[in-house]
Motif scaffolding. Structure first.
Motif, short mmCIF file in Angstrom:
data_model
loop_
_atom_site.label_atom_id
_atom_site.label_comp_id
_atom_site.label_asym_id
_atom_site.label_seq_id
_atom_site.Cartn_x
_atom_site.Cartn_y
_atom_site.Cartn_z
N ASP A 149 0.83 -1.20 0.00
CA ASP A 149 0.00 0.00 0.00
C ASP A 149 0.86 1.25 0.00
O ASP A 149 1.95 1.28 0.58
CB ASP A 149 -0.90 -0.01 1.24
CG ASP A 149 -1.96 1.06 1.19
OD1 ASP A 149 -1.65 2.19 1.62
OD2 ASP A 149 -3.07 0.78 0.70
N GLU A 150 0.37 2.29 -0.68
CA GLU A 150 1.13 3.55 -0.74
C GLU A 150 1.41 4.13 0.64
O GLU A 150 2.36 4.88 0.82
CB GLU A 150 0.37 4.57 -1.59
CG GLU A 150 0.33 4.24 -3.07
CD GLU A 150 -0.34 5.32 -3.89
OE1 GLU A 150 -0.79 6.34 -3.29
OE2 GLU A 150 -0.41 5.18 -5.13
N GLU A 151 0.60 3.78 1.62
CA GLU A 151 0.77 4.30 2.98
C GLU A 151 1.70 3.42 3.82
O GLU A 151 1.88 3.70 5.01
CB GLU A 151 -0.60 4.40 3.68
CG GLU A 151 -1.61 5.27 2.94
CD GLU A 151 -1.10 6.69 2.74
OE1 GLU A 151 -0.51 7.24 3.68
OE2 GLU A 151 -1.30 7.23 1.64
#
Length: 205
Positions: free
Chosen positions: A60-62
């Motif tokens: 995930d980008e986070e």
């Protein structure tokens, strides 16, 4: 099934889905206990240090870690939440060798697919394994990134006498990098030098 992998050798495992390639890898990793037979490693040690690179797993980008911290996870000591001097030196070395030093501070979730797979490779190599297992690790990469990743693997194979097992459906990659093959079918198998890989039979599946 009976096959050999020599120290510093590169074995490719091919075969259609469902023939047991992943089961074999899990047995090699010690995640499954064979119901019969045995897995033996040459030399005085009963076990060898194994590095593992999975199929592409998008993060995930986070995802909170930088590429450097992600690679360093394999060095973390459970007793203390930081790396010692020798571990930092090893981390710096593997980042350089896998061409990740220039993007070390990039969040791993924002890295490209090829960069993420190089990070997984660096994580697998950081503890200097004797055997590296690549489980369809190039499947989701474009053609350029596939060869870039396997070129890195080949570099470590030759410089460190690293033994490699590569599971793939990509026959051109298999023929370029492997020196032996294991072709798995339901209830039977073939193995031998890569020049003897039964390409037409494999492609016909």
């Amino acid at each position: 099934m009976n096959f050999n992998l020599q120290p510093g050798g590169f074995l490719v495992i091919v075969g259609e889905n469902g023939v047991g390639k992943t089961t074999l890898v899990r047995a090699l990793l010690g995640q499954l206990r064979p119901k019969s037979g045995s897995i033996e490693f040459n030399g005085p040690k009963k076990n060898v240090k194994i590095g593992y690179v999975p199929q592409f797993r998008n993060l995930d980008e986070e995802y909170p870690l930088s590429i450097r911290d992600f690679v360093g996870l394999s060095l973390m000591n459970r007793r203390v939440p930081w790396l010692g001097r020798s571990e930092v030196l090893r981390l710096n070395d593997i980042m350089n060798q896998t061409n990740l030093e220039k993007i070390a501070d990039r969040p791993v979730g924002l890295a490209s697919g090829g960069e993420k797979q190089r990070a997984y490779l660096a994580q697998a190599l950081i503890n200097k394994p004797e055997l590296l297992i690549l489980d369809e690790s190039t499947a989701s990469l474009d053609n350029e990134m596939k060869y870039e990743l396997l070129d890195l693997v080949a570099k470590f194979q030759h410089s460190d006498q690293l033994s490699v097992i590569f599971i793939t459906h990509d026959l051109p990659l298999a023929q370029k990098y492997a020196d032996r093959f294991l072709y798995m079918e339901h209830f039977k198998y073939k193995t031998g030098p890569i020049a003897d890989l039964p390409v037409e039979q494999v492609e016909g599946r």
